[in-house]
Write a protein that holds these residues in place. Structure first.
Motif, PDB file in Angstrom:
ATOM      1  N   PHE A  33      56.557  34.607  42.193  1.00 16.52           N
ATOM      2  CA  PHE A  33      55.207  35.125  41.962  1.00 16.52           C
ATOM      3  C   PHE A  33      55.036  36.445  42.708  1.00 16.52           C
ATOM      4  O   PHE A  33      55.577  36.627  43.798  1.00 16.52           O
ATOM      5  CB  PHE A  33      54.158  34.155  42.508  1.00 16.52           C
ATOM      6  CG  PHE A  33      54.182  32.775  41.906  1.00 16.52           C
ATOM      7  CD1 PHE A  33      55.098  31.833  42.342  1.00 16.52           C
ATOM      8  CD2 PHE A  33      53.290  32.413  40.923  1.00 16.52           C
ATOM      9  CE1 PHE A  33      55.130  30.545  41.810  1.00 16.52           C
ATOM     10  CE2 PHE A  33      53.303  31.142  40.382  1.00 16.52           C
ATOM     11  CZ  PHE A  33      54.224  30.219  40.829  1.00 16.52           C
ATOM     12  N   TYR A  35      51.779  38.840  44.141  1.00 16.18           N
ATOM     13  CA  TYR A  35      50.349  38.912  44.399  1.00 16.18           C
ATOM     14  C   TYR A  35      50.028  40.278  45.008  1.00 16.18           C
ATOM     15  O   TYR A  35      50.863  40.885  45.690  1.00 16.18           O
ATOM     16  CB  TYR A  35      49.907  37.830  45.392  1.00 16.18           C
ATOM     17  CG  TYR A  35      50.026  36.405  44.897  1.00 16.18           C
ATOM     18  CD1 TYR A  35      51.212  35.698  45.024  1.00 16.18           C
ATOM     19  CD2 TYR A  35      48.930  35.758  44.326  1.00 16.18           C
ATOM     20  CE1 TYR A  35      51.317  34.375  44.587  1.00 16.18           C
ATOM     21  CE2 TYR A  35      49.019  34.437  43.894  1.00 16.18           C
ATOM     22  CZ  TYR A  35      50.214  33.752  44.030  1.00 16.18           C
ATOM     23  OH  TYR A  35      50.319  32.449  43.604  1.00 16.18           O
ATOM     24  N   PHE A  45      46.692  37.157  42.062  1.00 12.78           N
ATOM     25  CA  PHE A  45      47.881  36.953  41.239  1.00 12.78           C
ATOM     26  C   PHE A  45      48.153  38.158  40.350  1.00 12.78           C
ATOM     27  O   PHE A  45      47.244  38.722  39.727  1.00 12.78           O
ATOM     28  CB  PHE A  45      47.683  35.708  40.379  1.00 12.78           C
ATOM     29  CG  PHE A  45      48.720  35.508  39.319  1.00 12.78           C
ATOM     30  CD1 PHE A  45      48.474  35.878  38.006  1.00 12.78           C
ATOM     31  CD2 PHE A  45      49.955  34.965  39.634  1.00 12.78           C
ATOM     32  CE1 PHE A  45      49.426  35.690  37.016  1.00 12.78           C
ATOM     33  CE2 PHE A  45      50.909  34.778  38.654  1.00 12.78           C
ATOM     34  CZ  PHE A  45      50.650  35.142  37.341  1.00 12.78           C
ATOM     35  N   TYR A  48      54.187  36.126  37.098  1.00 10.44           N
ATOM     36  CA  TYR A  48      55.015  34.951  37.399  1.00 10.44           C
ATOM     37  C   TYR A  48      56.295  34.964  36.573  1.00 10.44           C
ATOM     38  O   TYR A  48      56.278  35.256  35.370  1.00 10.44           O
ATOM     39  CB  TYR A  48      54.220  33.682  37.078  1.00 10.44           C
ATOM     40  CG  TYR A  48      55.055  32.421  37.030  1.00 10.44           C
ATOM     41  CD1 TYR A  48      55.270  31.746  35.821  1.00 10.44           C
ATOM     42  CD2 TYR A  48      55.644  31.921  38.184  1.00 10.44           C
ATOM     43  CE1 TYR A  48      56.047  30.596  35.775  1.00 10.44           C
ATOM     44  CE2 TYR A  48      56.422  30.776  38.141  1.00 10.44           C
ATOM     45  CZ  TYR A  48      56.618  30.117  36.931  1.00 10.44           C
ATOM     46  OH  TYR A  48      57.404  28.987  36.892  1.00 10.44           O
TER      47      TYR A  48
ATOM     48  N   LYS B 100      50.190  29.188  39.758  1.00  8.51           N
ATOM     49  CA  LYS B 100      49.614  30.362  40.411  1.00  8.51           C
ATOM     50  C   LYS B 100      48.358  29.955  41.153  1.00  8.51           C
ATOM     51  O   LYS B 100      47.653  29.019  40.773  1.00  8.51           O
ATOM     52  CB  LYS B 100      49.316  31.459  39.403  1.00  8.51           C
ATOM     53  CG  LYS B 100      48.164  31.193  38.460  1.00  8.51           C
ATOM     54  CD  LYS B 100      48.038  32.346  37.461  1.00  8.51           C
ATOM     55  CE  LYS B 100      46.901  32.103  36.503  1.00  8.51           C
ATOM     56  NZ  LYS B 100      46.869  33.109  35.413  1.00  8.51           N
TER      57      LYS B 100
END
Lengths: 115, 113
Positions: A33, A35, A45, A48, B100
């Motif tokens: 991920f 961020y 976010f 991904y 997430k």
């Protein structure tokens, strides 16, 4: 053992320059991920990856942001024609599990300052 | 849509005193809840998580949190803080299939002697 590493730790770019931020996840981690953490805010976010596949890029703020993970390990976040509003800490996290797990291990981040 | 609200941006506390950090969330689906700590110039470290089961969750470093579904809250507590607990604390919620996380804006805890 080695955790998630990111490089560079600090980056200063002039407005309009392109930058590339690298993330080395924990070996064997399938999920990755990205961020973005603006000053005084929580991380938000960006995107991904599951192995080399980018399954969600809904958080990328504009088409100037591009991420890749070609071999399913190292990932690079690229920002083209940087703007001042891109100044933030960019955090990478990896997970040993596939979708549905929240076991994320975070790197120290790259602090990007656009002048 | 989901959101996370941390009600206090900064919490000053004396060493050995208790501390509570407040977190409220909104979500239309089942949620998973987390607290992370961030020390200066470091990444996020997971303190504790609620996925299911007991609503009282114990984490590392003596922290615990209680999930309250009716009040949509997940407050973090520690009965006696140390100087080393000075850090930023983030509440987060996850509810999608990828894992997430959505974070609150953070609460800065400053512990003084």
């Amino acid at each position: 053992g080695a955790g998630v590493s990111q490089s560079p730790r600090y980056k200063v770019a002039k407005r309009g320059q392109d930058v590339a931020l690298r993330c080395d996840p924990i070996s064997g981690h399938v999920s990755l991920f990205w961020y973005q953490q603006a000053l005084g805010q929580g991380p938000e976010f960006l995107t991904y990856f599951q192995n080399e596949a980018q399954l969600d890029k809904s958080g990328l703020p504009s088409d100037r942001f591009f991420a890749e993970r070609p071999e399913g390990s190292v990932s690079t976040l690229k920002i083209q024609r940087t703007q001042q509003e891109d100044s933030a800490v960019y955090l990478c996290a990896s997970s040993p599990r596939l979708a549905g797990s929240y076991e994320q291990y975070f790197g120290p981040g790259t602090r990007l300052t656009v002048t | 849509a989901q959101s996370v609200t941390q009600l206090d941006s900064q919490v000053p506390v004396f060493e050995e005193a208790p501390v509570e950090l407040r977190c409220n969330y909104s979500s239309s689906v089942s949620v998973y809840l987390f607290w992370y700590v961030q020390y200066p110039n470091q990444g996020l470290q997971l303190l504790l998580k609620y996925l299911s089961g007991s609503t009282l969750v114990k984490g590392i470093n003596g922290f615990e949190a209680e999930f309250n579904k009716s009040q949509t809250s997940f407050h973090l507590r520690k009965p006696s803080v140390h100087i080393s607990d000075t850090a930023e604390y983030f509440c987060a919620v996850g509810s999608d299939s990828w894992g997430k996380l959505q974070f609150g804006a953070g609460t800065q805890v400053v512990v003084t002697p």
